[in-house]
Design a protein around this motif. Structure first.
Motif, short mmCIF file in Angstrom:
data_model
loop_
_atom_site.label_atom_id
_atom_site.label_comp_id
_atom_site.label_asym_id
_atom_site.label_seq_id
_atom_site.Cartn_x
_atom_site.Cartn_y
_atom_site.Cartn_z
N LYS A 276 1.20 4.23 1.38
CA LYS A 276 1.81 4.88 2.55
C LYS A 276 2.88 3.98 3.18
CE LYS A 276 -1.34 3.45 6.24
NZ LYS A 276 -2.03 2.38 5.54
N ASP A 277 2.62 2.66 3.16
CA ASP A 277 3.60 1.74 3.74
C ASP A 277 4.89 1.74 2.94
OD1 ASP A 277 1.64 1.08 5.57
OD2 ASP A 277 0.86 -0.52 4.31
N ASN B 246 -2.74 7.96 7.35
CA ASN B 246 -2.87 6.65 8.00
C ASN B 246 -4.30 6.13 7.94
OD1 ASN B 246 -0.19 6.69 8.70
ND2 ASN B 246 -0.56 7.62 10.68
N GLU B 247 -5.26 7.05 7.88
CA GLU B 247 -6.66 6.65 7.86
C GLU B 247 -7.12 6.28 6.45
OE1 GLU B 247 -5.36 9.17 9.41
OE2 GLU B 247 -5.81 8.81 11.50
N GLY B 248 -6.31 6.55 5.45
CA GLY B 248 -6.58 6.03 4.11
C GLY B 248 -7.26 6.98 3.15
N THR B 249 -7.62 8.20 3.57
CA THR B 249 -8.33 9.07 2.63
C THR B 249 -7.41 10.06 1.92
OG1 THR B 249 -8.96 10.37 4.56
CG2 THR B 249 -10.66 9.01 3.57
N VAL B 250 -6.20 10.22 2.40
CA VAL B 250 -5.22 11.06 1.72
C VAL B 250 -4.01 10.18 1.42
CG1 VAL B 250 -3.76 13.10 1.91
CG2 VAL B 250 -6.02 13.12 2.95
N GLN B 251 -3.44 10.37 0.24
CA GLN B 251 -2.29 9.56 -0.14
C GLN B 251 -1.08 10.46 -0.35
OE1 GLN B 251 -2.98 6.76 -3.24
NE2 GLN B 251 -4.30 5.62 -1.87
N GLN C 286 0.85 -1.19 0.00
CA GLN C 286 0.00 0.00 0.00
C GLN C 286 0.89 1.24 0.00
OE1 GLN C 286 -3.32 0.01 -0.24
NE2 GLN C 286 -3.33 -2.22 -0.33
N LYS D 183 6.82 9.36 8.77
CA LYS D 183 5.88 8.49 9.48
C LYS D 183 5.64 9.02 10.89
CE LYS D 183 4.90 3.74 10.64
NZ LYS D 183 5.24 2.34 10.44
N LYS E 152 -2.91 16.11 11.73
CA LYS E 152 -2.21 15.66 10.53
C LYS E 152 -3.21 15.49 9.40
CE LYS E 152 -3.76 11.70 12.51
NZ LYS E 152 -4.23 11.47 13.87
N ARG F 236 -4.98 12.98 6.76
CA ARG F 236 -5.43 11.63 7.10
C ARG F 236 -4.82 10.58 6.17
NH1 ARG F 236 -7.36 12.81 12.13
NH2 ARG F 236 -8.54 14.72 11.98
N ASP G 217 -0.96 12.44 -3.45
CA ASP G 217 -1.83 13.61 -3.63
C ASP G 217 -1.00 14.88 -3.64
OD1 ASP G 217 -4.23 12.25 -3.78
OD2 ASP G 217 -4.51 12.23 -1.61
#
Lengths: 295, 651
Positions: A134-135, A157-162, A132, A145, A153, A155, A165
């Motif tokens: 971010k990982d 880690n929460e998956g809605t921003v990469q 993934q 990290k 921050k 988001r 972006d």
């Protein structure tokens, strides 16, 4: 007569035997040994490539004839980073986002395509990333990290921003909202603008009264976009020190060179009332009604 | 068997890195090979369940940091449909759908790709973020925001494998919700009053373009139209008392409308030429014409400092414009197989201009009326040359020289008092910087790299801008099938000073991280990193009516991050994950007003269990604890238990 035909057949037989055979053998031949890599390859975007496996790995006949010698084919695990990059760019260079890949910080550090993308074991069907996104980025950017673990921050880690972006991992043009090419690898919005304004379009302006900091040195002048202890992702925990560090009247700086104006004498900094500058200067990114951003 | 073990280890490592959010579960239900149906192969997994939370302490701060709530969710889903023989699907060859948090999570995401080989490819994403921020350390909660932001991006490529391709795109960004803001009444020395805002901002962007190849040169031409509307309103409101008890002024009625609509049509042209084997050219040119039209109408009624009735109306109208033109050209030269030289030239030219009329009526008497005009022009030229040389298998060098020049011109017109005034200024800043780096790979598993950059600017615009700076970064990595160890060190230092003023900023980052997979079913990871930031800046401000000119602003941050993780797979049926993440700013709280630090501790242990109940079903259970403590404003502290239980299934 028989001797003639015999010599004729022998001559052309030798010629045929010595004629160069098509070095390509077809993807079907790969299946025999590389079943794991080929059986699910119909899901892979590269299945559309001309010549199948040989589109990336080069002609395979010599590899097959040699009994599977690695040297007889393009094996990406054995390629130098530069060669690996060249191979992928044969097809992928047409994308504008990769125009600066050869001068990117990743390429300079020998982080090339195969370090992030996994063609045969990708974790993401789109973009064929090895993990993934971010990982993947966190693997090397451990300090970032840590920043995304701060209370305030974006988001990621929460998956809605990469990461992509805002950043272009393939290299970006010079960041002209600041000097030179720092920060590097930042995705550009429409016209070499910071990627922040893609989402925060209300801060983009144009405004009748622009806070020049945004346009001259960029959003990072005041904000720490990865993470901060401040609710508005400011570089300082409280507002007033951030503002005063520029608005201190030091000669040689600012629009006129006479210093960026200090606050007037009515602002008593010992009074907590004046320590939250944006309580009054609410339109700090830019205003159409007030030159001091009061409304 | 070994490749399978390695693959498992890779997957588990990916799961480990997913900290610190406990759900959705990374393991999927069903067979990874999928099932065949009508010429297609289908792989799917859906995870739905119940998420819960229990918060003790400041709920507003928890919502601002984490925001997960109670309720049933479609925590995650994944669906792929591929035609078994590429190109043979009737309407599509590929569907890839991923979702996360649908239902009622504060962070929702979905991504869809549909394509048919040689005919079309569609990519779409949709995102929703619930944003709550009490902003206690900004304005004591007077700037609270409780909005929702939705982002959409849709792109279609027609004839994706053709030499002539057509591009269509649409993006939408919408922010809605209530918020608070503040204003001063009756004048700039008045009290601050909180008022209600209905935030409504919309950005729509349409794109149309083509890509084609002529004479071994690939062209990309895109035209876009961006429309922005900010219809945020402050409806009629009765704020009452202000923020300062000693101030006797009141605001009994307040209303503000400030519609702000604009558009920014743009062109983007790019080309890539690789006609010569040892030389490539990439170029990009853009032009944007941004414009915003605005009016502003504000009505405020109340009493002044001496209890006299006050009313004020402000009305403003005008427009602002910002055309931007840019050009970027990158030349890459490969004189040797081991050497790459690139030159990048960038030109950026923009001017911001606008005019507005400002009118003010005080106590029903027309008062202030003035015309404003402002202009800010920036032109930047940059030329960057970089070389990358691989001397042999174990040694590589890279270096660069970068030059950029920025000219800033500004003028401002005001007829506030006669005679009308027009100020014009201009300045130029030049930056020279050099970069040098070395890469070493003594053995296949071990890599080192060290690089440094040195920069000098002669006329920075701000006191905190980069002037005399240098950076040094070093990295070492040991990577085998079972071990991955990475250590990093980086320092950035910037000194920006004139004769009596100084700004000094120093950042040091160091970290070490390791992952160990002793067996395919067990993976352990640990990491520690610290980021130290120290800045000192000269200040001048008024305190108790006196100008203080010789003070300094100190800011210190000692960010320390620790993370631990263990992933265990039992009999290929059950997965257990245990993790702990702690971040601490260990800087000491300052004793003086301008001595700033923000000591805090934020830790999040988590545990997750997932077991396969059936070939197509898994049961998942997870728990995550958040503990936030700070020293500056302890009323923001909280601790929270969050968790979920869910079923993942495949059909």
């Amino acid at each position: 007569m028989l001797r003639f035909w015999g010599l004729f057949l022998l001559f052309f037989g030798v010629l045929w035997a010595q004629a160069p055979k098509d070095p390509y053998i077809g993807s079907q031949a790969c299946r025999g040994c590389h079943l794991v890599q080929t059986q699910d390859f119909f899901r892979n975007a590269h299945t559309k490539a001309d010549r199948g496996c040989e589109g990336c790995h080069g002609p395979g006949r010599a590899h097959v004839n040699s009994g599977g010698k690695k040297e007889a084919i393009i094996a990406f695990s054995a390629l130098s980073p530069q060669k690996s990059l060249d191979n992928c760019l044969q097809c992928h260079s047409k994308d504008m986002s990769r125009a600066n890949i050869r001068r990117s910080s990743h390429t300079q550090s020998e982080v090339v395509c195969a370090n992030c993308h996994s063609i045969h074991k990708s974790a993401t069907p789109k973009h064929l990333l090895a993990h993934q996104q971010k990982d993947l980025c966190y693997t090397c950017h451990t300090d970032v990290k840590a920043q995304f673990s701060m209370p305030f921050k974006h988001r990621v880690n929460e998956g809605t921003v990469q990461c992509s972006d805002c950043h272009n991992p393939h290299g970006a043009p010079a960041s002209n909202w600041r000097m030179g090419q720092r920060p590097r690898m930042q995705q550009h919005a429409q016209s070499n603008e910071q990627s922040c304004v893609q989402c925060h379009a209300d801060k983009r302006g144009p405004f009748l009264f622009e806070h020049a900091a945004l346009r001259v040195d960029g959003c990072n002048s005041c904000h720490a976009p990865h993470g901060s202890a401040n609710p508005r992702l400011l570089n300082r925990p409280v507002v007033f020190t951030l503002c005063l560090e520029c608005h201190n009247g030091a000669a040689g700086f600012g629009r006129t060179g006479e210093g960026i104006p200090t606050q007037p004498g009515s602002h008593n900094m010992a009074d907590p009332r004046y320590q939250n500058c944006t309580t009054c200067h609410v339109k700090i990114h830019g205003s159409n009604a007030d030159a001091k951003f009061l409304r | 068997m070994r490749p399978l073990l390695l693959l498992c280890a890779l997957i588990f490592t990916a799961g480990l890195s997913a900290q610190p959010v406990v759900a959705p579960t990374p393991q999927r239900a069903g067979d990874a090979k999928g099932e065949d149906l009508a010429g297609y192969n289908i792989v799917n997994s859906f995870e739905s369940g119940y998420r819960f939370r229990a918060v003790d302490g400041n709920l507003g701060k928890f919502r601002s940091d984490v925001n997960f709530g109670n309720g049933i969710r479609l925590l995650g889903s994944h669906l792929t449909v591929h035609s078994k023989k590429p190109g043979t699907g009737k309407y599509f060859d590929e569907i890839v759908l991923s979702t996360q948090g649908l239902g009622n999570d504060p962070y929702q995401f979905s991504s869809l790709r549909v394509s048919k080989a040689k005919l079309y490819r569609y990519d779409g994403t949709w995102r929703l973020m619930d944003y709550f921020n009490p902003a206690l350390t900004i304005a004591n909660g007077q700037h609270l925001i409780n909005t929702t932001r939705q982002l959409q991006d849709h792109d279609i490529v027609i004839l994706p494998q053709n030499r002539f391709r057509f591009l269509l795109g649409y993006s939408r960004n919408q922010q809605d919700g209530p918020a608070f803001s503040t204003l001063q009444f009756p004048d700039g020395r008045g009290d601050e009053f909180t008022y209600l805002l209905n935030v409504r901002r919309t950005r729509n962007e349409f794109r149309l373009g083509t890509e084609f190849e002529v004479l071994k040169t690939k062209f990309h031409v895109l035209h876009g139209w961006e429309y922005f509307r900010d219809d945020t309103r402050a409806p009629l409101f009765s704020p009452g008392a202000g923020a300062n008890p000693n101030d006797t002024s009141t605001l009994t009625r307040f209303r503000r409308d400030e519609p702000n609509h604009g558009q920014a049509p743009y062109w983007r042209v790019g080309l890539h030429n690789e006609a010569f084997k040892s030389f490539t050219v990439d170029a990009r040119f853009t032009n944007t014409t941004g414009q915003r039209n605005f009016v502003f109408d504000e009505l405020a009624l109340g009493t002044g400092r001496f209890s006299s009735a006050q009313n004020r109306q402000v009305f403003v109208g005008g427009n602002a414009r910002r055309p931007v033109t840019t050009g970027n050209v990158t030349l890459s030269w490969f004189p040797l197989e081991r050497l790459t030289i690139t030159n990048h030239t960038a030109l950026y030219n923009t001017r911001m201009e606008g005019e507005g009329t400002y009118g003010e009526v005080n106590n029903a008497v027309a008062g202030l009326r003035l015309l404003h005009f402002q202009y800010l022009g920036i032109r930047t030229f940059a030329n960057l040359t970089d070389a990358n040389l691989k001397i042999n298998r174990w040694l590589g060098l890279f270096s660069g020289y970068h030059f950029s020049e920025r000219r800033i011109g500004s003028s401002q017109f005001e007829d506030f008092e006669a005679p009308a005034r027009l100020d014009r200024t201009e300045q130029t800043n030049r930056l020279h910087s050099g970069l040098l780096g070395v890469r070493l790979q003594p053995v296949k598993q071990l890599r080192f790299s060290v690089d440094g950059e040195l920069g000098r600017a002669d006329r920075p615009f701000y006191t905190i801008s980069e002037k005399d700076y240098h950076t040094v970064a070093a990295r070492a990595q040991w990577k085998t099938k079972r071990w991955n160890l990475l250590s990093k060190f980086q320092t950035n230092y910037n000194l920006n000073s004139t004769s009596l003023f100084v700004h000094s900023a120093r950042t040091r980052v160091a970290s070490i991280d390791g992952t160990w997979s002793p067996r395919g079913s067990v993976t352990l990871e640990a990491g520690y990193g610290h980021t130290h930031i120290e800045t000192v800046t000269g200040l001048a401000y008024f305190s108790l009516g006196e100008l203080v000119e010789n003070d300094r602003s100190f800011y210190r941050s000692r960010l320390r991050q620790t993370r631990l993780g263990a992933q265990i797979n039992v009999n290929k049926r059950a997965d257990i994950y245990l993790g702990y993440h702690r971040i601490q700013d260990a800087a000491r709280l300052g004793i003086a007003l301008m001595d700033q630090a923000f000591p805090l501790t934020y830790e999040t242990p988590l545990a997750r269990f997932s077991i396969q109940l059936h070939k197509k079903m898994r049961w998942n259970l997870g728990w995550q604890y958040y503990n936030y403590k700070e020293k500056l404003l302890t009323l923001q502290d909280y601790n929270a238990h969050t968790g979920y239980t869910s079923l993942s299934w495949s059909f």
